[in-house]
Design a protein around this motif. Structure first.
Motif, short mmCIF file in Angstrom:
data_model
loop_
_atom_site.label_atom_id
_atom_site.label_comp_id
_atom_site.label_asym_id
_atom_site.label_seq_id
_atom_site.Cartn_x
_atom_site.Cartn_y
_atom_site.Cartn_z
N ARG A 1 8.17 4.18 -4.25
CA ARG A 1 7.53 3.27 -5.22
C ARG A 1 8.54 2.21 -5.65
O ARG A 1 9.69 2.54 -5.95
CB ARG A 1 7.06 4.09 -6.43
CG ARG A 1 6.09 5.17 -6.01
CD ARG A 1 5.78 6.15 -7.12
NE ARG A 1 5.21 7.36 -6.50
CZ ARG A 1 4.93 8.48 -7.15
NH1 ARG A 1 5.15 8.56 -8.44
NH2 ARG A 1 4.43 9.52 -6.51
N ASP B 1 9.18 0.50 -8.28
CA ASP B 1 9.88 0.51 -9.57
C ASP B 1 10.84 1.68 -9.68
O ASP B 1 11.61 1.76 -10.61
CB ASP B 1 8.87 0.59 -10.72
CG ASP B 1 8.04 1.87 -10.64
OD1 ASP B 1 7.57 2.18 -9.53
OD2 ASP B 1 7.90 2.55 -11.67
N ASN C 1 6.41 -5.33 -9.08
CA ASN C 1 6.22 -3.90 -9.30
C ASN C 1 4.83 -3.58 -9.84
O ASN C 1 4.16 -2.67 -9.36
CB ASN C 1 7.28 -3.36 -10.27
CG ASN C 1 8.66 -3.33 -9.63
OD1 ASN C 1 8.78 -3.53 -8.42
ND2 ASN C 1 9.68 -3.10 -10.42
N ASP C 2 4.41 -4.33 -10.85
CA ASP C 2 3.11 -4.03 -11.44
C ASP C 2 2.00 -4.38 -10.46
O ASP C 2 1.01 -3.65 -10.34
CB ASP C 2 2.93 -4.79 -12.76
CG ASP C 2 1.90 -4.11 -13.65
OD1 ASP C 2 1.89 -2.86 -13.67
OD2 ASP C 2 1.09 -4.81 -14.28
N TRP D 1 2.09 -4.27 -7.29
CA TRP D 1 2.02 -3.25 -6.23
C TRP D 1 1.15 -2.08 -6.68
O TRP D 1 0.30 -1.60 -5.94
CB TRP D 1 3.43 -2.78 -5.88
CG TRP D 1 3.45 -1.74 -4.79
CD1 TRP D 1 3.42 -1.96 -3.45
CD2 TRP D 1 3.48 -0.32 -4.96
NE1 TRP D 1 3.44 -0.76 -2.77
CE2 TRP D 1 3.47 0.26 -3.67
CE3 TRP D 1 3.51 0.53 -6.07
CZ2 TRP D 1 3.51 1.64 -3.46
CZ3 TRP D 1 3.54 1.90 -5.86
CH2 TRP D 1 3.53 2.44 -4.57
N TYR D 2 1.37 -1.62 -7.92
CA TYR D 2 0.58 -0.49 -8.43
C TYR D 2 -0.90 -0.84 -8.45
O TYR D 2 -1.75 -0.03 -8.10
CB TYR D 2 1.04 -0.08 -9.84
CG TYR D 2 2.18 0.91 -9.81
CD1 TYR D 2 1.94 2.27 -9.76
CD2 TYR D 2 3.49 0.48 -9.80
CE1 TYR D 2 2.97 3.19 -9.72
CE2 TYR D 2 4.54 1.39 -9.76
CZ TYR D 2 4.27 2.75 -9.72
OH TYR D 2 5.29 3.65 -9.67
N LYS D 3 -1.20 -2.07 -8.91
CA LYS D 3 -2.60 -2.41 -9.11
C LYS D 3 -3.31 -2.77 -7.82
O LYS D 3 -4.52 -2.62 -7.71
CB LYS D 3 -2.71 -3.55 -10.12
CG LYS D 3 -2.33 -3.08 -11.50
CD LYS D 3 -2.54 -4.11 -12.57
CE LYS D 3 -2.32 -3.45 -13.93
NZ LYS D 3 -2.27 -4.41 -15.01
N ALA E 1 -1.13 0.60 -4.37
CA ALA E 1 -1.07 2.06 -4.52
C ALA E 1 -2.39 2.66 -4.95
O ALA E 1 -2.62 3.85 -4.76
CB ALA E 1 0.00 2.43 -5.53
N THR E 2 -3.26 1.85 -5.53
CA THR E 2 -4.50 2.35 -6.10
C THR E 2 -5.23 3.19 -5.08
O THR E 2 -5.59 2.74 -4.01
CB THR E 2 -5.38 1.19 -6.58
OG1 THR E 2 -4.57 0.35 -7.35
CG2 THR E 2 -6.53 1.70 -7.41
N ASN E 3 -5.40 4.43 -5.42
CA ASN E 3 -5.88 5.41 -4.45
C ASN E 3 -6.75 6.38 -5.22
O ASN E 3 -6.35 7.48 -5.53
CB ASN E 3 -4.65 6.12 -3.86
CG ASN E 3 -5.03 7.02 -2.72
OD1 ASN E 3 -6.18 7.03 -2.29
ND2 ASN E 3 -4.08 7.79 -2.24
#
Lengths: 296, 381
Positions: free
Chosen positions: B178, B180, B366-367, B369-371, B374-376
């Motif tokens: 990840r 971050d 970083n943020d 990427w999460y939104k 990675a959203t799974n």
């Protein structure tokens, strides 16, 4: 420490004049003054200022930060996932520990003692240790997978980095408390009551439902509240074992504050979680009060 | 518990040592400040010190570890700045790693000695890609590269497109951390963003962040990573940091990851990673990395000694030790190192060392990427 105690103890003479109790009550108030003062200054006051500050945007009072949280699909997914994880893990832990408590209630001997000890063992294991242990044991090419492959099972998919990973750790960690509470509750049910029910023709399920469960209903509710609150605020377990996304709220808050340096958003997340916790906490207190009232 | 008598005895002994140190005029002690990790301070004390003393009779140094104390070396530099203004002794000679710009007012006040080939002869050996300003001396670096198990991967990727093609052909055998939680995953994400933006790192600078423009540019990276997502380990479950990613490779759960050069080289040396693991750098555009920069205060207690130490640090011998002992990259050009060392590391030597700005760009990366990546949400709790 001592100075603090004297300072907060200073309020007590006034109390004495009004109520005029004896020296015993004065000592009681003095004893309780320190924790209350700590609670007010270190918990309640920062909480209130924090909640107020989440509604202040550039000096204006508005709820835009909450509007953002509740319209952001990602934040909502994290919140939903946290609640689901909390519910499923807490209910599973309760179901398993109720089974263990029932077994312990109706059996004795070395095996029962061993099972009792084993079920309390997680009490002494910090969550970082259980997380590492699960990574090594259940992780890819870990011991569990190797054992399964020895007996010809080759379709193992590791729970590491999926929601099942934290689920297993939460259930394992949560076992001791309900086992203690429920086995204490179940010992209050006398053998006579069970035998009487059996004489009247009740089957095992009827005994469970009408004789045993009513005795431990409150213990179950209290244990549920405590486990659920522990899980929705968890950090280490979901950080180490869980998926990248969705994140549990603890991990999400830490990242928002620590990596994105967005204190405002992190506070909003904290307040949302706090409101949910207070509802469950209020429910816990209500159950406690009711059970105390029932005893009188 | 330390008894009082014991304490008095040992402090007397210390005083004695200090007194001899001062009285022995032929041995000057330089004050070196380090706020890096234990591998760095340990390396300075155990390996560099005896070599420095042997190469420079009459000089030695004392390492003070400032890690975790206030602002680390920044605090000592602020003290040196105050000493410069009051014309007193700063009691400091050498900062192992420091960013002069972060010490407010220090550059304007002339706190930092300009290092040139005239006062540090070995500066002529330095890697031109690492040079920034004459007050900062690059002396060791690390870079993210691709670590792979050569027993499973016959043809390691040479370009980012090769890597994506390999990952898709081998579902579940590639992963990255990840962004971050560690630089290895972070710089892989950056590499995808570079790939989506014409492989041009110069498009991203500290001062050109604009939310709308950034969103558009980052989306090009997200498209690549979203496409890769279902083919990564666990169909998009990313390990939480540099070490968890290395663990997955060590356990044989994946065959390829991005990793920090120094962490991977040390893990190989310690046998944590199997010896079939090899490292390679992408040749079309390298993954990001960076250098540690040393600096010397112009009012150093012993400026001449500090400059001699800088020259020693940049010597091919010390630079070989950077590679061999701490798994770092040399601050001097590889051409100035022994030929066999260069041959051994040929696959990881970058043609360029791109960087990505910290601050707003990094947060958006970083943020985002999460939104976006990675959203799974398909797996149930």
């Amino acid at each position: 420490m001592i100075r603090f105690a004297t300072k907060s103890g200073g309020h007590t003479p006034g109390q004495q004049q009004r109520t005029g109790p004896g020296q015993e009550a004065l000592a009681g108030l003095a004893l309780v003054a320190l924790p209350v003062a700590l609670l007010l200054t270190l918990t309640l006051w920062p909480t209130v200022t924090m909640v107020v500050s989440t509604f202040l945007v550039d000096g204006q009072v508005n709820a835009s930060r909450y509007v953002y949280f509740f319209s952001d699909a990602y934040s909502l997914a994290n919140l939903r996932y946290t609640m689901e994880q909390g519910l499923v893990s807490a209910l599973s832990a309760l179901a398993i520990s109720f089974g263990i408590a029932l077994y312990l209630r109706f059996s004795a001997g070395r095996i029962a003692t061993m099972i009792h000890a084993l079920s309390l063992f997680p009490l002494f294991v910090p969550s970082i240790i259980i997380s590492y242990a699960l990574v090594r044991f259940l992780g890819p090419n870990g011991l569990f997978q190797l054992l399964l492959e020895q007996v010809g099972f080759t379709h193992y998919r590791t729970p590491y980095l999926t929601p099942v990973g934290p689920f297993l750790a939460f259930v394992w960690e949560a076992l001791p408390l309900p086992v203690l509470v429920l086995s204490a509750g179940l010992t209050q049910v006398s053998d006579h009551a069970v035998e009487a029910a059996r004489d009247l023709g009740a089957g095992p399920f009827r005994i469970l439902w009408e004789v045993l469960l009513p005795q431990v209903r409150r213990s179950l509710l209290i244990a549920f509240a405590l486990i659920f609150l522990g899980i929705i605020g968890a950090y280490t377990v979901p950080y180490m074992l869980g998926p990248a996304a969705p994140e549990m709220m603890g991990v999400f808050m830490q990242r928002t504050l620590g990596n994105l340096h967005d204190a405002d958003a992190a506070q909003v997340q904290a307040v949302v979680l706090m409101v949910i916790s207070s509802v469950v906490g209020g429910f816990y207190i209500a159950t406690m009060l009711k059970s105390q009232g029932g005893e009188r | 518990m330390l008894s009082r008598r014991h304490f008095l005895a040992s402090s007397a002994a210390l005083t004695l040592v200090a007194a001899t140190g001062v009285s022995a005029q032929d041995k000057k002690t330089l004050q070196v400040f380090i706020d890096g990790d234990t591998n760095i301070s340990g390396w300075w004390n155990d390996i560099l010190k005896p070599k420095f003393e042997a190469a420079n009779p009459g000089l030695t140094f004392n390492v003070t570890i400032t890690r975790g104390v206030a602002d680390g070396n920044g605090t000592i530099a602020a003290r040196a700045l105050a000493a410069l203004q009051s014309k007193s002794d700063p009691q400091a000679d050498y900062f192992e790693e420091i960013e002069p710009a972060s010490v407010a007012g220090s550059i304007e006040a002339g706190l930092w000695e300009e290092l040139t080939e005239a006062n540090v002869a070995n500066l002529k050996l330095v890697n031109p890609a690492a040079v920034e300003t004459p007050i900062r001396m690059p002396y060791r670096g690390s870079q993210v590269l691709i670590a792979y198990d050569s027993a499973k991967v016959a043809n390691p990727p040479k370009t980012f497109a090769d890597l994506v093609a390999w990952a898709k052909a081998n579902p579940g055998r590639f992963t990255y951390g990840r962004p971050d939680k560690g630089g290895s995953g972070s710089n892989f994400v950056v590499r995808a963003i570079h790939e989506g933006n014409g492989k041009d790192p110069s498009l991203f600078t500290k001062d050109n962040f604009d939310a709308a423009k950034a969103e558009e540019m980052l989306q090009k990276g997200w498209a690549i990573l979203k496409d890769l997502h279902p083919f990564t380990f666990g169909e998009g479950t990313y390990p939480a940091g540099n070490t968890p990613a290395l663990q997955l490779l060590a356990q044989g759960a994946v065959d390829m990851i991005p990793a920090w050069s120094d962490q991977a080289l040390q893990a190989l040396k310690q046998g944590v990673l199997p010896e079939t693991v090899k490292l390679v750098q992408l040749q079309d555009l390298a993954l990001c990395g960076g250098f540690a920069y040393s600096a010397i205060p112009s009012n150093a207690t012993d400026l001449e000694g500090a400059l001699a130490l800088a020259n020693f640090v940049l010597s091919p011998e010390t630079q070989t030790s950077v590679v061999r002992d701490i798994g770092g990259f040399p601050g001097i050009s590889w051409d100035n190192l022994p030929a066999d060392l260069k041959a051994e590391y040929i696959d990881v030597i970058p043609v360029s060392i791109p960087t990505f700005p910290s601050g707003d760009w990094s947060k958006a990366k970083n943020d985002g990427w999460y939104k976006n990546v990675a959203t799974n949400l398909t797996q149930g709790g």
